[in-house]
Design a protein around this motif. Sequence first.
Motif, PDB file in Angstrom:
ATOM      1  N   ASN A 193       0.823  -1.222   0.000  1.00 26.30           N
ATOM      2  CA  ASN A 193       0.000   0.000   0.000  1.00 26.30           C
ATOM      3  C   ASN A 193       0.850   1.263   0.000  1.00 26.30           C
ATOM      4  O   ASN A 193       0.314   2.371   0.048  1.00 26.30           O
ATOM      5  CB  ASN A 193      -0.922   0.018   1.231  1.00 26.30           C
ATOM      6  CG  ASN A 193      -1.959  -1.083   1.162  1.00 26.30           C
ATOM      7  OD1 ASN A 193      -2.378  -1.462   0.078  1.00 26.30           O
ATOM      8  ND2 ASN A 193      -2.356  -1.620   2.300  1.00 26.30           N
ATOM      9  N   THR A 243      -2.167   5.457   0.335  1.00 27.07           N
ATOM     10  CA  THR A 243      -3.061   6.206   1.236  1.00 27.07           C
ATOM     11  C   THR A 243      -3.271   7.600   0.655  1.00 27.07           C
ATOM     12  O   THR A 243      -4.410   8.048   0.453  1.00 27.07           O
ATOM     13  CB  THR A 243      -2.447   6.291   2.659  1.00 27.07           C
ATOM     14  OG1 THR A 243      -2.316   4.957   3.151  1.00 27.07           O
ATOM     15  CG2 THR A 243      -3.314   7.112   3.588  1.00 27.07           C
ATOM     16  N   VAL A 244      -2.163   8.265   0.330  1.00 27.64           N
ATOM     17  CA  VAL A 244      -2.263   9.600  -0.270  1.00 27.64           C
ATOM     18  C   VAL A 244      -2.746   9.470  -1.719  1.00 27.64           C
ATOM     19  O   VAL A 244      -3.595  10.248  -2.172  1.00 27.64           O
ATOM     20  CB  VAL A 244      -0.903  10.318  -0.197  1.00 27.64           C
ATOM     21  CG1 VAL A 244      -0.967  11.659  -0.921  1.00 27.64           C
ATOM     22  CG2 VAL A 244      -0.492  10.519   1.265  1.00 27.64           C
ATOM     23  N   GLY A 283       1.483  10.138  -4.553  1.00 28.32           N
ATOM     24  CA  GLY A 283       1.375   9.529  -3.212  1.00 28.32           C
ATOM     25  C   GLY A 283       2.723   9.021  -2.731  1.00 28.32           C
ATOM     26  O   GLY A 283       3.073   9.159  -1.553  1.00 28.32           O
ATOM     27  N   GLU A 337       4.463  10.265   0.668  1.00 33.02           N
ATOM     28  CA  GLU A 337       4.767   9.317   1.744  1.00 33.02           C
ATOM     29  C   GLU A 337       6.283   9.209   1.956  1.00 33.02           C
ATOM     30  O   GLU A 337       6.737   8.907   3.069  1.00 33.02           O
ATOM     31  CB  GLU A 337       4.063   7.980   1.470  1.00 33.02           C
ATOM     32  CG  GLU A 337       2.544   8.183   1.548  1.00 33.02           C
ATOM     33  CD  GLU A 337       1.693   6.939   1.331  1.00 33.02           C
ATOM     34  OE1 GLU A 337       2.213   5.822   1.471  1.00 33.02           O
ATOM     35  OE2 GLU A 337       0.489   7.100   1.014  1.00 33.02           O
ATOM     36  N   MET A 359      -8.576   9.965   3.377  1.00 34.16           N
ATOM     37  CA  MET A 359      -7.571   9.052   3.970  1.00 34.16           C
ATOM     38  C   MET A 359      -8.124   8.369   5.217  1.00 34.16           C
ATOM     39  O   MET A 359      -7.864   7.195   5.462  1.00 34.16           O
ATOM     40  CB  MET A 359      -6.298   9.823   4.341  1.00 34.16           C
ATOM     41  CG  MET A 359      -5.564  10.398   3.135  1.00 34.16           C
ATOM     42  SD  MET A 359      -4.103  11.324   3.660  1.00 34.16           S
ATOM     43  CE  MET A 359      -3.949  12.504   2.316  1.00 34.16           C
ATOM     44  N   LYS A 408      -7.732   1.033   4.289  1.00 35.26           N
ATOM     45  CA  LYS A 408      -6.578   0.690   5.112  1.00 35.26           C
ATOM     46  C   LYS A 408      -6.689   1.252   6.530  1.00 35.26           C
ATOM     47  O   LYS A 408      -5.925   0.886   7.398  1.00 35.26           O
ATOM     48  CB  LYS A 408      -5.299   1.267   4.459  1.00 35.26           C
ATOM     49  CG  LYS A 408      -5.022   0.647   3.106  1.00 35.26           C
ATOM     50  CD  LYS A 408      -3.807   1.232   2.429  1.00 35.26           C
ATOM     51  CE  LYS A 408      -4.049   2.543   1.711  1.00 35.26           C
ATOM     52  NZ  LYS A 408      -5.105   2.551   0.693  1.00 35.26           N
ATOM     53  N   ASN A 437      -3.551   5.802   8.014  1.00 36.01           N
ATOM     54  CA  ASN A 437      -2.613   4.680   8.113  1.00 36.01           C
ATOM     55  C   ASN A 437      -1.744   4.619   6.860  1.00 36.01           C
ATOM     56  O   ASN A 437      -2.266   4.614   5.750  1.00 36.01           O
ATOM     57  CB  ASN A 437      -3.438   3.392   8.274  1.00 36.01           C
ATOM     58  CG  ASN A 437      -2.581   2.159   8.395  1.00 36.01           C
ATOM     59  OD1 ASN A 437      -1.832   1.802   7.479  1.00 36.01           O
ATOM     60  ND2 ASN A 437      -2.696   1.492   9.528  1.00 36.01           N
ATOM     61  N   CYS A 438      -0.429   4.597   7.038  1.00 39.19           N
ATOM     62  CA  CYS A 438       0.484   4.562   5.883  1.00 39.19           C
ATOM     63  C   CYS A 438       1.580   3.525   6.082  1.00 39.19           C
ATOM     64  O   CYS A 438       2.012   3.281   7.203  1.00 39.19           O
ATOM     65  CB  CYS A 438       1.222   5.890   5.738  1.00 39.19           C
ATOM     66  SG  CYS A 438       0.316   7.229   4.997  1.00 39.19           S
ATOM     67  N   THR A 439       2.069   3.000   4.965  1.00 37.37           N
ATOM     68  CA  THR A 439       3.343   2.276   4.963  1.00 37.37           C
ATOM     69  C   THR A 439       4.440   3.323   4.765  1.00 37.37           C
ATOM     70  O   THR A 439       4.293   4.215   3.925  1.00 37.37           O
ATOM     71  CB  THR A 439       3.357   1.265   3.803  1.00 37.37           C
ATOM     72  OG1 THR A 439       2.345   0.289   4.051  1.00 37.37           O
ATOM     73  CG2 THR A 439       4.712   0.567   3.664  1.00 37.37           C
ATOM     74  N   LEU A 440       5.504   3.235   5.546  1.00 39.50           N
ATOM     75  CA  LEU A 440       6.603   4.201   5.414  1.00 39.50           C
ATOM     76  C   LEU A 440       7.933   3.479   5.237  1.00 39.50           C
ATOM     77  O   LEU A 440       8.010   2.253   5.443  1.00 39.50           O
ATOM     78  CB  LEU A 440       6.668   5.096   6.670  1.00 39.50           C
ATOM     79  CG  LEU A 440       5.455   5.991   6.960  1.00 39.50           C
ATOM     80  CD1 LEU A 440       5.662   6.781   8.254  1.00 39.50           C
ATOM     81  CD2 LEU A 440       5.155   6.960   5.800  1.00 39.50           C
ATOM     82  N   MET A 487       0.460  15.239   7.941  1.00 40.89           N
ATOM     83  CA  MET A 487       0.029  15.027   6.548  1.00 40.89           C
ATOM     84  C   MET A 487      -0.080  16.364   5.820  1.00 40.89           C
ATOM     85  O   MET A 487       0.322  16.488   4.657  1.00 40.89           O
ATOM     86  CB  MET A 487      -1.320  14.270   6.534  1.00 40.89           C
ATOM     87  CG  MET A 487      -1.832  13.933   5.160  1.00 40.89           C
ATOM     88  SD  MET A 487      -0.662  12.978   4.142  1.00 40.89           S
ATOM     89  CE  MET A 487      -0.782  11.345   4.873  1.00 40.89           C
TER      90      MET A 487
END
Length: 349
Positions: free
Chosen positions: A227, A231-232, A256, A260, A303, A308, A315-318, A336
């Motif tokens: 993902n 998210t963005v 995105g 991110e 978002m 997710k 919620n984000c993968t970083l 954000m």
Amino acid sequence: MTQQVLYCNNVDATLNNIIEGGNYNAVMVLVDTNTHKLVLPKLPCLRRAHIIEITPGDDNKNLDSLVHVWQLMHNAGATRKSLLVNVGGGSVTDLGGLAAATFKRGIAFINIPTTLLAAVDAAVGGKTGINFNGLKNEIGVFALATSVIVSTCFFHTLPPKELKSGYAEMIKHAMLRSQKHFFELLDFDLGKIDKNKLLELIRSSVKTKEDIVNQDPTEQGLRKALNLGHTVGHALESLAMEHGKPVPHGYAIAWGLVTEAVISHMTLGFPSDDLYILARFVHDNYGAPAVTCDHYDRLISFMQHDKKSSNGEINCTLLKKCGDFTIDNTIPPDTMKTALDILRDLMGV
Ligand code: GLY
């Protein structure tokens, strides 16, 4: 169980081998009106297959189309020993995968992605689905295709925008894999496609996805890494849609990924050099998103309501660096907003 992904230049011969080895009592092919006209004539091994045609486009990835496919499979006398071949972009492989996985509790299917986006994402990894009640991929199952046949031979008819859209998912995979892959992808000239090199890049991109999916096929944890940028990206895509100016999925994902990566830099020390290289590539190839600070609250609301997010938080993968990711990071709305400011600066908005 893993999925066989075959890379080739002769799709017809490869498909013919699989069909001959499979002892199927009926073969059906799902196409949309475009792939019916442009791609099916290049697959003579399907000349006796029952053709099932749907209208192209994600809007048609719906319950009515699913019922249509089930009905035509029924009319063709399909049984558990039959095969469905999905020839098309992500809408065709998502819908066809779901139709096959549910017909008589599941029949074999093969995906032949005809867009770069489908080749590196939708057609591999076992996600199938349709849109429902205005929500994307709301109904679906995890079901692996028997085989996926990947070839660049269909891509020369794709508009450059479509190619770039798929390429954004490849950049995502490279960022999850290693800095070496990331640099390799950003060095590739999207204006002058070298097809052999592209097939090689696709192969390593799909391998990254497969490695993750094989460890977590039903997205309990690790698969959420895929993902990254979404998210963005999904929020930008939804905003553009709401404004009646839709953007290709991969363009929103490219923006995105930059946003991110900015948050990754702010919170985890993702290297600024890599961030600038990414931002330059995205700016040069994808342009800038149509976003002002007046849109931030709406973007944040998208978002917070994303699939997710399970509790109304973002919620984000970083990434700490390319190849070193963390999933399930909660991002405060103010962070954000700062990242969106920086995105706009980097894209020259
Ligand atoms: N498109 C992300 C995934 O397949 O999990």
